[in-house]
Scaffold this motif. Structure first.
Motif, PDB file in Angstrom:
ATOM      1  N   VAL A  98     -23.757  20.956  38.499  1.00 26.09           N
ATOM      2  CA  VAL A  98     -24.180  22.322  38.860  1.00 26.09           C
ATOM      3  C   VAL A  98     -25.388  22.689  38.005  1.00 26.09           C
ATOM      4  O   VAL A  98     -25.266  22.915  36.799  1.00 26.09           O
ATOM      5  CB  VAL A  98     -23.049  23.348  38.601  1.00 26.09           C
ATOM      6  CG1 VAL A  98     -23.379  24.661  39.302  1.00 26.09           C
ATOM      7  CG2 VAL A  98     -21.701  22.843  39.044  1.00 26.09           C
ATOM      8  N   SER A  99     -26.560  22.718  38.638  1.00 28.10           N
ATOM      9  CA  SER A  99     -27.780  22.978  37.868  1.00 28.10           C
ATOM     10  C   SER A  99     -28.699  23.902  38.657  1.00 28.10           C
ATOM     11  O   SER A  99     -28.284  24.525  39.641  1.00 28.10           O
ATOM     12  CB  SER A  99     -28.469  21.645  37.562  1.00 28.10           C
ATOM     13  OG  SER A  99     -28.983  21.103  38.764  1.00 28.10           O
ATOM     14  N   GLY A 100     -29.973  23.952  38.229  1.00 30.02           N
ATOM     15  CA  GLY A 100     -30.927  24.805  38.932  1.00 30.02           C
ATOM     16  C   GLY A 100     -31.321  24.217  40.280  1.00 30.02           C
ATOM     17  O   GLY A 100     -31.749  24.938  41.183  1.00 30.02           O
ATOM     18  N   GLY A 137     -28.079  11.646  34.041  1.00 28.41           N
ATOM     19  CA  GLY A 137     -28.194  12.176  32.673  1.00 28.41           C
ATOM     20  C   GLY A 137     -27.102  13.219  32.427  1.00 28.41           C
ATOM     21  O   GLY A 137     -26.411  13.185  31.405  1.00 28.41           O
ATOM     22  N   HIS A 138     -26.913  14.126  33.393  1.00 22.45           N
ATOM     23  CA  HIS A 138     -25.870  15.155  33.243  1.00 22.45           C
ATOM     24  C   HIS A 138     -24.472  14.527  33.274  1.00 22.45           C
ATOM     25  O   HIS A 138     -23.515  15.119  32.797  1.00 22.45           O
ATOM     26  CB  HIS A 138     -25.996  16.202  34.353  1.00 22.45           C
ATOM     27  CG  HIS A 138     -27.157  17.134  34.165  1.00 22.45           C
ATOM     28  ND1 HIS A 138     -27.335  17.877  33.032  1.00 22.45           N
ATOM     29  CD2 HIS A 138     -28.209  17.433  34.985  1.00 22.45           C
ATOM     30  CE1 HIS A 138     -28.435  18.612  33.148  1.00 22.45           C
ATOM     31  NE2 HIS A 138     -28.992  18.356  34.326  1.00 22.45           N
ATOM     32  N   PHE A 139     -24.367  13.359  33.866  1.00 24.72           N
ATOM     33  CA  PHE A 139     -23.071  12.663  33.928  1.00 24.72           C
ATOM     34  C   PHE A 139     -22.784  11.946  32.599  1.00 24.72           C
ATOM     35  O   PHE A 139     -21.742  12.143  31.975  1.00 24.72           O
ATOM     36  CB  PHE A 139     -23.096  11.662  35.091  1.00 24.72           C
ATOM     37  CG  PHE A 139     -21.846  10.851  35.239  1.00 24.72           C
ATOM     38  CD1 PHE A 139     -20.682  11.437  35.716  1.00 24.72           C
ATOM     39  CD2 PHE A 139     -21.818   9.502  34.903  1.00 24.72           C
ATOM     40  CE1 PHE A 139     -19.509  10.694  35.860  1.00 24.72           C
ATOM     41  CE2 PHE A 139     -20.660   8.760  35.053  1.00 24.72           C
ATOM     42  CZ  PHE A 139     -19.504   9.361  35.526  1.00 24.72           C
ATOM     43  N   ASN A 147     -31.839   8.360  37.573  1.00 20.92           N
ATOM     44  CA  ASN A 147     -31.748   9.622  38.307  1.00 20.92           C
ATOM     45  C   ASN A 147     -31.318  10.717  37.314  1.00 20.92           C
ATOM     46  O   ASN A 147     -30.380  10.523  36.532  1.00 20.92           O
ATOM     47  CB  ASN A 147     -30.705   9.477  39.428  1.00 20.92           C
ATOM     48  CG  ASN A 147     -30.612  10.717  40.293  1.00 20.92           C
ATOM     49  OD1 ASN A 147     -30.473  11.826  39.799  1.00 20.92           O
ATOM     50  ND2 ASN A 147     -30.675  10.514  41.604  1.00 20.92           N
ATOM     51  N   HIS A 148     -31.978  11.860  37.394  1.00 17.63           N
ATOM     52  CA  HIS A 148     -31.681  12.998  36.509  1.00 17.63           C
ATOM     53  C   HIS A 148     -30.180  13.348  36.499  1.00 17.63           C
ATOM     54  O   HIS A 148     -29.619  13.698  35.458  1.00 17.63           O
ATOM     55  CB  HIS A 148     -32.504  14.198  36.997  1.00 17.63           C
ATOM     56  CG  HIS A 148     -32.274  15.450  36.225  1.00 17.63           C
ATOM     57  ND1 HIS A 148     -32.786  15.653  34.966  1.00 17.63           N
ATOM     58  CD2 HIS A 148     -31.565  16.573  36.522  1.00 17.63           C
ATOM     59  CE1 HIS A 148     -32.413  16.845  34.529  1.00 17.63           C
ATOM     60  NE2 HIS A 148     -31.668  17.422  35.450  1.00 17.63           N
ATOM     61  N   LEU A 149     -29.545  13.239  37.661  1.00 13.14           N
ATOM     62  CA  LEU A 149     -28.127  13.633  37.751  1.00 13.14           C
ATOM     63  C   LEU A 149     -27.227  12.707  36.956  1.00 13.14           C
ATOM     64  O   LEU A 149     -26.132  13.089  36.553  1.00 13.14           O
ATOM     65  CB  LEU A 149     -27.667  13.684  39.213  1.00 13.14           C
ATOM     66  CG  LEU A 149     -28.412  14.662  40.123  1.00 13.14           C
ATOM     67  CD1 LEU A 149     -27.692  14.780  41.459  1.00 13.14           C
ATOM     68  CD2 LEU A 149     -28.542  16.026  39.486  1.00 13.14           C
ATOM     69  N   THR A 207     -27.556  21.839  29.356  1.00  9.31           N
ATOM     70  CA  THR A 207     -28.892  22.001  29.948  1.00  9.31           C
ATOM     71  C   THR A 207     -29.707  20.727  29.677  1.00  9.31           C
ATOM     72  O   THR A 207     -29.286  19.856  28.913  1.00  9.31           O
ATOM     73  CB  THR A 207     -29.591  23.246  29.366  1.00  9.31           C
ATOM     74  OG1 THR A 207     -29.442  23.217  27.954  1.00  9.31           O
ATOM     75  CG2 THR A 207     -28.968  24.532  29.900  1.00  9.31           C
ATOM     76  N   ASP A 208     -30.871  20.637  30.302  1.00 13.43           N
ATOM     77  CA  ASP A 208     -31.617  19.372  30.299  1.00 13.43           C
ATOM     78  C   ASP A 208     -31.940  18.835  28.904  1.00 13.43           C
ATOM     79  O   ASP A 208     -32.372  19.582  28.029  1.00 13.43           O
ATOM     80  CB  ASP A 208     -32.919  19.537  31.099  1.00 13.43           C
ATOM     81  CG  ASP A 208     -32.638  19.616  32.589  1.00 13.43           C
ATOM     82  OD1 ASP A 208     -31.484  19.375  32.988  1.00 13.43           O
ATOM     83  OD2 ASP A 208     -33.585  19.915  33.341  1.00 13.43           O
ATOM     84  N   ASN A 209     -31.722  17.543  28.736  1.00 11.82           N
ATOM     85  CA  ASN A 209     -32.023  16.847  27.475  1.00 11.82           C
ATOM     86  C   ASN A 209     -32.114  15.358  27.802  1.00 11.82           C
ATOM     87  O   ASN A 209     -31.825  14.951  28.924  1.00 11.82           O
ATOM     88  CB  ASN A 209     -30.922  17.118  26.441  1.00 11.82           C
ATOM     89  CG  ASN A 209     -29.577  16.587  26.893  1.00 11.82           C
ATOM     90  OD1 ASN A 209     -29.325  15.384  26.811  1.00 11.82           O
ATOM     91  ND2 ASN A 209     -28.726  17.455  27.428  1.00 11.82           N
TER      92      ASN A 209
HETATM   93 ZN    ZN Z   1     -30.710  19.250  34.960  1.00 14.16          ZN
END
Ligand code: ZN
Ligand code: KG4
Length: 354
Positions: free
Chosen positions: A154-156, A114-116, A110-112, A318-320
């Motif tokens: 907190v993202s887009g 990745g931010h974690f 899940n993309h979220l 930001t996304d990576n």
């Molecule tokens: Zn993102």
């Protein structure tokens, strides 16, 4: 264990190799954002076409930068959602093809997450100065988040609070009922005639403004839930711009006032989540965490509460694909490649294969 992560959920085409969930061997991000200056928002079909053009070169460059070949890669990890379906499909189908051709395990994420999990990597290897923010000295032992913790993303596309009790147990505490905070930054930037993406432009404009100039609402602070709402705030800004005496000179003040309202609202709900759960760590992630005012506010809050605060360097907020490759190490749950599929509205954070 060297994991090649692939992230294509929106306009960024990203790949990274991370060793043992903490050491960045290389990472590359290519973005199609410059193509949307005229439209003021991402055009999904254009984003997907750019993903197709850039993904293989980005993967090749990532391996080359780390002097690795496909035989050195132990597993592949890919974002399967949430995101723009056609962009996701490019990453997911490419990862499946590589997993089959190279005979490597494949982990859907899940993309979220990745931010974690970008908060679990050793930042010093990526940015020797730690990006000048919240870094630990070179000699100190590496700090990684300890469960249980509160995760604020907190993202887009998201403004969510989770309680995480372990790598496998995330429960939703609250979420936005309408716009995500990043989306609100982007929409307000458009109202104020600033460029796209709006977040960084708003932050730049806000530097020169007075955050007390406009008393904008702090949405849902009187509501006992941990939910958010940002569309009313956006409308409040619109109302100001429609007033007769509104002029270009007031843009900075309005941007600063809007930013303060978002920062105070996010901080207040994060504080409430920490108090309600009683946990001693806050992990924050997502593109809006590139915003210095938000980073500072959350860091100050945690210092006062004696809570450990984790946030990635701005460039990795930001996304990576770094967080995706790290997530795969900690989640450690490969799937048969045939069963991996893109899911635009994916809700589950932890994807376990039965
Ligand atoms: Zn993102
Ligand atoms: O996580 P991310 O890169 O992509 C999504 O998953 O959505 O977040 C992108 C969002 C955009 O809405 C962008 O305007 C916002 O993060 N953003 C910022 C800043 N940098 C990016 N918002 C406020 N201040 C910033 N400096």
């Amino acid at each position: 264990m060297k994991i090649l992560g692939i992230e294509t959920s929106c306009d960024e085409t990203a790949a990274a190799v991370v060793e043992n969930g903490n050491k960045i061997l290389s990472h590359v991000v290519s973005s199609s954002i410059r193509l949307y200056q005229g439209t003021g928002g991402i055009v999904p079909e254009v984003a997907a076409r750019e993903q197709l053009r850039f993904l293989i070169p980005v993967i090749s460059q990532t391996l080359k930068k780390a002097s690795l070949s496909k035989t050195d890669v132990d597993a592949l990890a890919v974002t399967v959602g949430p995101g723009l379906i056609n962009s996701l499909l490019v990453g997911v189908e490419t990862a499946k093809a590589l997993a089959w051709a190279w005979q490597k395990p494949l982990l859907p994420l899940n993309h979220l997450l990745g931010h974690f999990y970008v908060n679990f990597v050793d930042r010093l290897l990526e940015e020797p100065s730690g990006g000048g923010e919240l870094s630990h000295p070179q000699s100190a032992p590496r700090r990684i988040p300890v469960f249980p913790l509160v995760y604020l993303v907190v993202s887009g596309g998201h403004t969510h609070l989770f309680l995480a009790k372990s790598h496998q147990r995330f429960s939703l505490l609250g979420q936005t009922r309408d716009d995500a905070a990043g989306e609100a930054f982007d929409k307000v930037a458009r109202l104020l005639g600033l460029g796209f993406p709006g977040g960084p432009e708003m932050e730049r404009a806000a530097y020169g403004g007075n955050p007390m100039a406009y008393l904008l609402p702090r949405p849902m602070l009187n509501d006992p839930s941990l939910d958010f709402s940002f569309s009313g705030l956006k409308t409040a800004v619109l109302r100001e711009t429609l007033k007769k005496d509104f002029s270009q000179e007031k843009v900075a003040d309005l941007a600063a006032s809007f930013q303060l309202s978002v920062v105070e609202t996010l901080s207040a709900k994060a504080l409430r989540a920490l108090r309600q759960t009683g946990v001693k760590s806050l992990v924050a992630g997502g593109g809006v965490l590139a915003n210095q005012a938000l980073r500072q506010s959350l860091a100050d809050l945690c210092r006062k509460l004696a809570v450990d605060f984790f946030v990635a360097p701005k460039k990795l907020s930001t996304d990576n694909a770094v967080g995706i490759a790290a997530a795969a190490f900690y989640q450690n749950n490969p799937w048969p490649w045939e069963e991996v599929a893109a899911q635009a509205s994916l809700k589950e954070l932890v994807l376990s294969h039965q």
